[in-house]
Motif scaffolding. Structure first.
Motif, PDB file in Angstrom:
ATOM      1  N   THR A 215      13.392  12.374  -0.471  1.00  0.00           N
ATOM      2  CA  THR A 215      14.420  13.140  -1.162  1.00  0.00           C
ATOM      3  C   THR A 215      13.781  13.792  -2.381  1.00  0.00           C
ATOM      4  O   THR A 215      12.751  13.334  -2.872  1.00  0.00           O
ATOM      5  N   ASN A 216      14.384  14.870  -2.845  1.00  0.00           N
ATOM      6  CA  ASN A 216      13.877  15.494  -4.073  1.00  0.00           C
ATOM      7  C   ASN A 216      14.977  15.674  -5.111  1.00  0.00           C
ATOM      8  O   ASN A 216      14.799  16.364  -6.100  1.00  0.00           O
ATOM      9  N   GLY A 217      16.143  15.066  -4.875  1.00  0.00           N
ATOM     10  CA  GLY A 217      17.231  15.124  -5.844  1.00  0.00           C
ATOM     11  C   GLY A 217      18.141  16.323  -5.694  1.00  0.00           C
ATOM     12  O   GLY A 217      19.107  16.460  -6.442  1.00  0.00           O
ATOM     13  N   LYS A 218      17.864  17.201  -4.737  1.00  0.00           N
ATOM     14  CA  LYS A 218      18.697  18.376  -4.516  1.00  0.00           C
ATOM     15  C   LYS A 218      19.325  18.292  -3.132  1.00  0.00           C
ATOM     16  O   LYS A 218      18.649  17.956  -2.160  1.00  0.00           O
TER      17      LYS A 218
ATOM     18  N   GLN B 236       0.844  -1.199   0.000  1.00  0.00           N
ATOM     19  CA  GLN B 236       0.000   0.000   0.000  1.00  0.00           C
ATOM     20  C   GLN B 236       0.882   1.253   0.000  1.00  0.00           C
ATOM     21  O   GLN B 236       0.601   2.223  -0.695  1.00  0.00           O
ATOM     22  N   LEU B 237       1.963   1.217   0.779  1.00  0.00           N
ATOM     23  CA  LEU B 237       2.893   2.345   0.839  1.00  0.00           C
ATOM     24  C   LEU B 237       3.540   2.569  -0.528  1.00  0.00           C
ATOM     25  O   LEU B 237       3.584   3.708  -1.011  1.00  0.00           O
ATOM     26  N   VAL B 238       4.009   1.509  -1.171  1.00  0.00           N
ATOM     27  CA  VAL B 238       4.616   1.630  -2.501  1.00  0.00           C
ATOM     28  C   VAL B 238       3.600   2.201  -3.481  1.00  0.00           C
ATOM     29  O   VAL B 238       3.904   3.095  -4.268  1.00  0.00           O
ATOM     30  N   GLY B 239       2.370   1.708  -3.441  1.00  0.00           N
ATOM     31  CA  GLY B 239       1.328   2.216  -4.329  1.00  0.00           C
ATOM     32  C   GLY B 239       1.014   3.681  -4.081  1.00  0.00           C
ATOM     33  O   GLY B 239       0.797   4.452  -5.013  1.00  0.00           O
TER      34      GLY B 239
ATOM     35  N   GLY C  46      10.869   5.341  -6.796  1.00  0.00           N
ATOM     36  CA  GLY C  46      11.685   4.359  -6.099  1.00  0.00           C
ATOM     37  C   GLY C  46      12.110   4.871  -4.748  1.00  0.00           C
ATOM     38  O   GLY C  46      11.925   6.036  -4.405  1.00  0.00           O
ATOM     39  N   GLY C  47      12.646   3.989  -3.989  1.00  0.00           N
ATOM     40  CA  GLY C  47      13.140   4.380  -2.679  1.00  0.00           C
ATOM     41  C   GLY C  47      12.068   4.297  -1.613  1.00  0.00           C
ATOM     42  O   GLY C  47      10.929   3.940  -1.868  1.00  0.00           O
ATOM     43  N   ARG C  48      12.501   4.651  -0.443  1.00  0.00           N
ATOM     44  CA  ARG C  48      11.649   4.590   0.733  1.00  0.00           C
ATOM     45  C   ARG C  48      11.717   5.944   1.415  1.00  0.00           C
ATOM     46  O   ARG C  48      12.760   6.606   1.391  1.00  0.00           O
ATOM     47  N   PRO C  49      10.656   6.380   2.068  1.00  0.00           N
ATOM     48  CA  PRO C  49      10.726   7.656   2.783  1.00  0.00           C
ATOM     49  C   PRO C  49      11.876   7.672   3.802  1.00  0.00           C
ATOM     50  O   PRO C  49      12.196   6.647   4.409  1.00  0.00           O
ATOM     51  N   LEU C  50      12.462   8.839   3.979  1.00  0.00           N
ATOM     52  CA  LEU C  50      13.518   9.020   4.978  1.00  0.00           C
ATOM     53  C   LEU C  50      12.925   9.100   6.378  1.00  0.00           C
ATOM     54  O   LEU C  50      13.624   8.956   7.368  1.00  0.00           O
ATOM     55  N   GLY C  51      11.633   9.368   6.429  1.00  0.00           N
ATOM     56  CA  GLY C  51      10.930   9.456   7.696  1.00  0.00           C
ATOM     57  C   GLY C  51       9.437   9.491   7.448  1.00  0.00           C
ATOM     58  O   GLY C  51       8.983   9.863   6.366  1.00  0.00           O
TER      59      GLY C  51
END
Length: 103
Positions: free
Chosen positions: A72-75, A38-41, A50-55
């Protein structure tokens, strides 16, 4: 280490560096988002490939339950703060707020 002088406006509220650091590294998923699929969706529905939340932390926005996800947002030095409703999942972003912290 995040400076306490760093602020961002998140859904009309000011988020301090201390408050932000309290969410980083915590993974408090509630309800449907405690299910990894559900989280991935939910993430995919919100454009996160991709990836997982940092928090993650359960919060209340306008008196309603929500899940705050730090991504993350790549910056360098910037993070995406995504708040979603409890019904977020595949095909349903349930986005309540989407903002940038830092930078």
């Amino acid at each position: 280490v995040y400076s306490h002088q760093v602020y961002t406006t998140f859904y009309g509220m000011t988020l301090t560096g201390e408050q932000f650091s309290q969410v980083l590294g915590k993974h408090e998923y509630r309800g449907a988002l405690s299910d990894p699929q559900q989280l991935v969706g939910c993430l995919q529905a919100n454009g996160v490939s991709g990836g997982r939340p940092l928090g993650a932390r359960q919060i209340t926005l306008n008196g309603k339950p929500a899940q705050l996800l730090v991504l993350t947002n790549g910056k360098i030095g910037q993070f995406r703060l995504l708040a979603v409703g409890p019904d977020c999942g595949p095909g349903n972003p349930a986005t309540l707020s989407d903002s940038t912290y830092g930078g």
